[in-house]
Scaffold this motif. Structure first.
Motif, short mmCIF file in Angstrom:
data_model
loop_
_atom_site.label_atom_id
_atom_site.label_comp_id
_atom_site.label_asym_id
_atom_site.label_seq_id
_atom_site.Cartn_x
_atom_site.Cartn_y
_atom_site.Cartn_z
N MET A 1 0.80 -1.16 -0.10
CA MET A 1 0.07 0.02 -0.07
C MET A 1 0.91 1.22 0.09
O MET A 1 1.78 1.53 1.07
N ARG A 2 0.85 2.10 -1.11
CA ARG A 2 1.53 3.18 -1.37
C ARG A 2 1.55 4.22 -0.12
O ARG A 2 2.61 4.68 0.33
N GLN A 3 0.30 4.54 0.19
CA GLN A 3 -0.05 5.61 1.20
C GLN A 3 0.74 5.01 2.60
O GLN A 3 1.11 6.13 3.42
N ALA A 4 0.72 3.87 2.81
CA ALA A 4 1.29 3.46 4.24
C ALA A 4 2.61 3.59 4.14
O ALA A 4 3.31 4.13 5.28
N ARG A 5 3.40 3.44 2.96
CA ARG A 5 4.88 3.73 2.87
C ARG A 5 5.00 5.24 2.91
O ARG A 5 6.04 5.59 3.71
N GLU A 6 4.32 5.75 2.49
CA GLU A 6 4.39 7.35 2.40
C GLU A 6 4.34 7.79 3.84
O GLU A 6 5.07 8.78 4.38
N LEU A 7 3.31 7.22 4.48
CA LEU A 7 3.16 7.56 5.93
C LEU A 7 4.18 7.33 6.82
O LEU A 7 4.50 8.11 7.79
N LEU A 8 4.76 6.18 6.64
CA LEU A 8 6.03 5.92 7.42
C LEU A 8 7.07 6.83 7.11
O LEU A 8 8.03 7.27 7.96
N ALA A 9 7.41 6.99 5.88
CA ALA A 9 8.35 7.99 5.55
C ALA A 9 8.12 9.60 6.23
O ALA A 9 9.13 9.96 6.94
N GLU A 10 6.95 9.98 6.32
CA GLU A 10 6.63 11.13 7.21
C GLU A 10 6.86 10.89 8.37
O GLU A 10 7.52 11.87 9.27
N ALA A 11 6.48 9.85 8.87
CA ALA A 11 6.76 9.70 10.57
C ALA A 11 8.22 9.49 10.86
O ALA A 11 8.61 9.85 11.75
N GLN A 12 9.22 8.95 9.89
CA GLN A 12 10.44 8.97 9.95
C GLN A 12 11.07 10.25 10.07
O GLN A 12 12.05 10.62 10.73
N ARG A 13 10.59 11.03 9.16
CA ARG A 13 11.17 12.39 9.09
C ARG A 13 10.72 13.07 10.38
O ARG A 13 11.47 13.84 11.06
N LEU A 14 9.75 13.10 11.05
CA LEU A 14 9.30 13.65 12.17
C LEU A 14 10.04 13.08 13.25
O LEU A 14 10.41 13.77 14.08
N HIS A 15 10.40 11.78 13.27
CA HIS A 15 11.29 11.16 14.48
C HIS A 15 12.60 11.73 14.42
O HIS A 15 12.83 12.11 15.43
N ALA A 16 12.97 11.79 13.06
CA ALA A 16 14.51 12.50 13.15
C ALA A 16 14.26 13.86 13.48
O ALA A 16 15.35 14.41 14.15
#
Length: 150
Positions: free
Chosen positions: A1-16
């Motif tokens: 699911m493309r949106q899930a991977r994009e959500l993960l990328a945003e979450a990782q950017r927020l985490h960093a």
């Protein structure tokens, strides 16, 4: 699911972003609204997806002894609905953590900052695990129990 991977990328950017003290003080207050709105957009996408899937239809059958009727799922889309609900929940958690963290940074509340960092870290961990494993780790009995709650 493309949106899930994009959500993960945003979450990782927020985490960093939130784990670097300097960036947290300087960049985060300006970007927190944009980040929270991004997570709200993901919430909307997963909510639309969840509503577009057909709900599980329960079918009554008797158990092995022929005594008690048991409800069981005949819809294969129920797992996908469950995954969408989980993505939606994680996106909501990230949005709420972002908004609360913005206030904690503004008022320099170190305790709240650490709690929200941990919540964001936990959400990233849950999200990556969900993308990697899906809901395959749960037994069918657990799946039926969760589906009945939905």
């Amino acid at each position: 699911m493309r949106q899930a991977r994009e959500l993960l990328a945003e979450a990782q950017r927020l985490h960093a972003l939130v784990n670097d003290d300097e960036r947290l003080r300087n960049e985060f207050p300006r970007q927190s609204g944009i980040i929270a709105n991004t997570f709200r957009d993901y919430e909307d996408e997963f909510r639309k997806r969840w509503h577009s899937l057909k709900p599980t239809k329960a079918e009554r059958r008797t158990d092995v002894a022929g005594m008690m009727p048991r409800a069981y799922s005949v819809d294969s889309g129920s797992r996908e609905r469950l995954v969408c609900v989980r993505y939606l929940s994680i996106a909501q958690d990230l949005r709420n953590a972002t908004r609360t963290l913005n206030g904690a940074v503004r008022y320099e509340n170190a305790g709240s900052i650490e709690v929200k960092r941990a919540e964001i870290r936990d959400a990233v961990r849950k999200l990556s695990g969900l993308i990697r494993d899906g809901v395959a780790g749960q037994s069918d009995e657990q799946m039926r129990a969760v589906e009945s709650l939905i």
